[in-house]
Design a protein around this motif. Structure first.
Motif, PDB file in Angstrom:
ATOM      1  N   VAL B  27      47.394  45.599  32.026  1.00 53.62           N
ATOM      2  CA  VAL B  27      46.083  45.668  32.863  1.00 53.62           C
ATOM      3  C   VAL B  27      46.463  44.902  33.910  1.00 53.62           C
ATOM      4  O   VAL B  27      46.050  45.223  35.342  1.00 53.62           O
ATOM      5  CB  VAL B  27      45.127  44.946  32.106  1.00 53.62           C
ATOM      6  CG1 VAL B  27      43.798  44.606  32.822  1.00 53.62           C
ATOM      7  CG2 VAL B  27      44.672  45.873  30.944  1.00 53.62           C
ATOM      8  N   GLY B  28      47.189  43.761  34.247  1.00 49.75           N
ATOM      9  CA  GLY B  28      47.508  42.868  35.307  1.00 49.75           C
ATOM     10  C   GLY B  28      48.323  43.865  36.389  1.00 49.75           C
ATOM     11  O   GLY B  28      47.919  44.097  37.410  1.00 49.75           O
ATOM     12  N   PHE B  31      46.028  46.226  37.745  1.00 48.44           N
ATOM     13  CA  PHE B  31      45.185  45.814  38.879  1.00 48.44           C
ATOM     14  C   PHE B  31      45.886  45.488  40.119  1.00 48.44           C
ATOM     15  O   PHE B  31      45.395  45.753  41.025  1.00 48.44           O
ATOM     16  CB  PHE B  31      44.800  44.518  38.390  1.00 48.44           C
ATOM     17  CG  PHE B  31      42.982  44.610  37.715  1.00 48.44           C
ATOM     18  CD1 PHE B  31      42.258  45.105  38.277  1.00 48.44           C
ATOM     19  CD2 PHE B  31      43.235  43.971  36.666  1.00 48.44           C
ATOM     20  CE1 PHE B  31      40.971  45.260  37.965  1.00 48.44           C
ATOM     21  CE2 PHE B  31      41.853  44.374  35.803  1.00 48.44           C
ATOM     22  CZ  PHE B  31      40.735  44.722  36.675  1.00 48.44           C
ATOM     23  N   CYS B  32      47.073  45.137  40.007  1.00 45.93           N
ATOM     24  CA  CYS B  32      47.960  44.910  41.252  1.00 45.93           C
ATOM     25  C   CYS B  32      48.222  46.214  41.801  1.00 45.93           C
ATOM     26  O   CYS B  32      48.132  46.387  43.132  1.00 45.93           O
ATOM     27  CB  CYS B  32      49.174  44.184  40.881  1.00 45.93           C
ATOM     28  SG  CYS B  32      48.980  42.416  40.450  1.00 45.93           S
ATOM     29  N   ILE B  34      46.149  48.999  41.727  1.00 52.78           N
ATOM     30  CA  ILE B  34      45.049  49.327  42.390  1.00 52.78           C
ATOM     31  C   ILE B  34      44.790  48.539  43.818  1.00 52.78           C
ATOM     32  O   ILE B  34      44.236  49.003  44.902  1.00 52.78           O
ATOM     33  CB  ILE B  34      43.919  49.077  41.481  1.00 52.78           C
ATOM     34  CG1 ILE B  34      43.865  50.262  40.218  1.00 52.78           C
ATOM     35  CG2 ILE B  34      42.655  49.329  42.154  1.00 52.78           C
ATOM     36  CD1 ILE B  34      43.217  49.853  39.238  1.00 52.78           C
ATOM     37  N   ALA B  35      45.258  47.461  43.812  1.00 47.91           N
ATOM     38  CA  ALA B  35      44.909  46.384  44.840  1.00 47.91           C
ATOM     39  C   ALA B  35      45.673  47.129  46.205  1.00 47.91           C
ATOM     40  O   ALA B  35      45.451  47.034  47.315  1.00 47.91           O
ATOM     41  CB  ALA B  35      45.545  44.927  44.807  1.00 47.91           C
ATOM     42  N   LYS B  54      40.799  40.149  45.819  1.00 49.03           N
ATOM     43  CA  LYS B  54      40.039  40.398  44.504  1.00 49.03           C
ATOM     44  C   LYS B  54      40.953  40.812  43.426  1.00 49.03           C
ATOM     45  O   LYS B  54      41.289  40.336  42.579  1.00 49.03           O
ATOM     46  CB  LYS B  54      38.769  41.398  44.690  1.00 49.03           C
ATOM     47  CG  LYS B  54      37.369  40.317  44.916  1.00 49.03           C
ATOM     48  CD  LYS B  54      36.266  40.984  44.660  1.00 49.03           C
ATOM     49  CE  LYS B  54      35.170  40.306  45.040  1.00 49.03           C
ATOM     50  NZ  LYS B  54      34.826  40.271  45.990  1.00 49.03           N
ATOM     51  N   ALA B  55      41.347  42.047  43.699  1.00 53.94           N
ATOM     52  CA  ALA B  55      42.147  42.790  42.265  1.00 53.94           C
ATOM     53  C   ALA B  55      43.552  42.293  42.134  1.00 53.94           C
ATOM     54  O   ALA B  55      43.799  41.908  41.216  1.00 53.94           O
ATOM     55  CB  ALA B  55      42.165  44.129  42.790  1.00 53.94           C
ATOM     56  N   LEU B  58      42.861  38.869  40.392  1.00 57.70           N
ATOM     57  CA  LEU B  58      42.601  38.923  38.686  1.00 57.70           C
ATOM     58  C   LEU B  58      44.161  39.517  38.061  1.00 57.70           C
ATOM     59  O   LEU B  58      44.276  39.378  36.943  1.00 57.70           O
ATOM     60  CB  LEU B  58      41.702  39.952  38.700  1.00 57.70           C
ATOM     61  CG  LEU B  58      41.135  40.279  37.316  1.00 57.70           C
ATOM     62  CD1 LEU B  58      40.631  38.925  36.626  1.00 57.70           C
ATOM     63  CD2 LEU B  58      40.101  41.178  37.215  1.00 57.70           C
ATOM     64  N   GLY B  59      44.917  40.602  38.846  1.00 58.97           N
ATOM     65  CA  GLY B  59      46.043  41.414  38.230  1.00 58.97           C
ATOM     66  C   GLY B  59      46.929  40.111  38.055  1.00 58.97           C
ATOM     67  O   GLY B  59      47.459  40.045  36.894  1.00 58.97           O
ATOM     68  N   SER B  62      46.187  37.746  35.034  1.00 52.79           N
ATOM     69  CA  SER B  62      46.130  38.206  33.736  1.00 52.79           C
ATOM     70  C   SER B  62      47.577  38.608  33.392  1.00 52.79           C
ATOM     71  O   SER B  62      48.041  38.359  32.050  1.00 52.79           O
ATOM     72  CB  SER B  62      45.534  39.640  33.588  1.00 52.79           C
ATOM     73  OG  SER B  62      45.865  40.625  34.596  1.00 52.79           O
TER      74      SER B  62
END
Lengths: 141, 134
Positions: B27-28, B31-32, B34-35, B54-55, B58-59, B62
């Motif tokens: 998931v981390g 997120f990276c 997606i960022a 933001k993303a 969080l990435g 995690s």
């Protein structure tokens, strides 16, 4: 010209500085058994002071930390030379380090290696040289 | 607890831990990713910075949490530096995003053409008028 409002950075730095300083001391003391040592610890301490310099101006930082970094460099070199040349007194080659149990007044019985003092010299030299370079560039107008 | 896992008596617990390790790391990294896509696709500095700060925070947090769980559960090694890293990143990354955004605004980077509100512009104008009256 309006003065910019830096309150977010200033408040955060007050907390973050302790994290960085603590971690640099950890890196310095763990250098014998784990990756780390005087060089990286000194660079990280200098990084913490540079973070202060970015947040506040140079006069405020010298008020917070009244340290002459050129003298700090000299003290560091003195530590390194002293611990290396100390072995000459005991008729041993230069840079021979010793290990022993020392009784200190507050901490009690401690086993101390003189290589740590050599590393402390490296630490002071790195902090002193880095801060001298950055402050002389920063003061230039 | 750890010695029980190693003997295989609580193997279903170790499967759950394995699942969480994989989950957090995947998931981390998602997120990276997606960022990164957000930084490429979004139109102006402010929206790009929004995506990145933001993303990616969080990435990376995690991923670090997954790494921490891996070393704690499988090697029995409590790595407090990873916890410190998570806390440090959580505190610093939004602040750097804020500072980059403010530097961009103060140096006059334009907003996206289709953005409708700019409260800071009106506020700055009001402050400037007030200071000229004084």
């Amino acid at each position: 010209m309006r003065k910019t409002n830096n309150i977010i950075l200033e408040t955060a730095v007050k907390v973050l500085l302790f994290f960085i300083a603590l971690y640099s001391v950890y890196i310095f003391t763990a250098g014998h058994y784990y990756p780390g040592g005087g060089f990286i610890g000194g660079l990280m301490t200098a990084g913490a002071i540079v973070l202060l310099l970015i947040t506040y101006d140079i006069k405020t930082v010298t008020k917070i930390l009244p340290v002459n970094y050129r003298i700090l460099t000299a003290i560091g070199l003195l530590f390194a030379i002293g611990t290396s040349a100390g072995s000459l007194i005991y008729d041993l080659p230069f840079l021979t380090h010793a290990f022993g149990d020392v009784h200190l007044p507050l901490l009690g019985e401690l086993s101390i290696h003189t290589a740590t003092l050599f590393d402390l010299g490296v630490y002071f030299v790195v902090v002193g040289v880095t801060m001298t370079i950055i402050q002389t560039i920063g003061e230039d107008e | 607890m750890l010695s029980i896992w190693k003997r295989g008596l609580l193997s279903n617990v170790s499967v759950i831990i394995d699942f969480f390790i994989g989950f957090f790391i995947l998931v981390g990294s998602l997120f990276c990713l997606i960022a990164t896509i957000g930084v490429i696709r979004l139109p102006d500095v402010y929206t790009r910075n929004h995506a990145a700060s933001k993303a990616a925070t969080l990435g990376v947090m995690s991923i670090l949490l997954g790494t921490f769980l891996y070393f704690y559960a499988l090697e029995g090694h409590f790595n407090s530096r990873l916890i410190l890293g998570i806390v440090f990143l959580f505190m610093t990354s939004p602040i750097s995003g804020h500072l980059i955004n403010r530097a961009a605004y103060n140096s006059g980077v334009k907003l996206w053409d289709k953005s409708v509100r700019d409260d800071l512009k009106e506020y700055n104008k009001k402050v400037l008028e007030k200071s000229s009256v004084d």
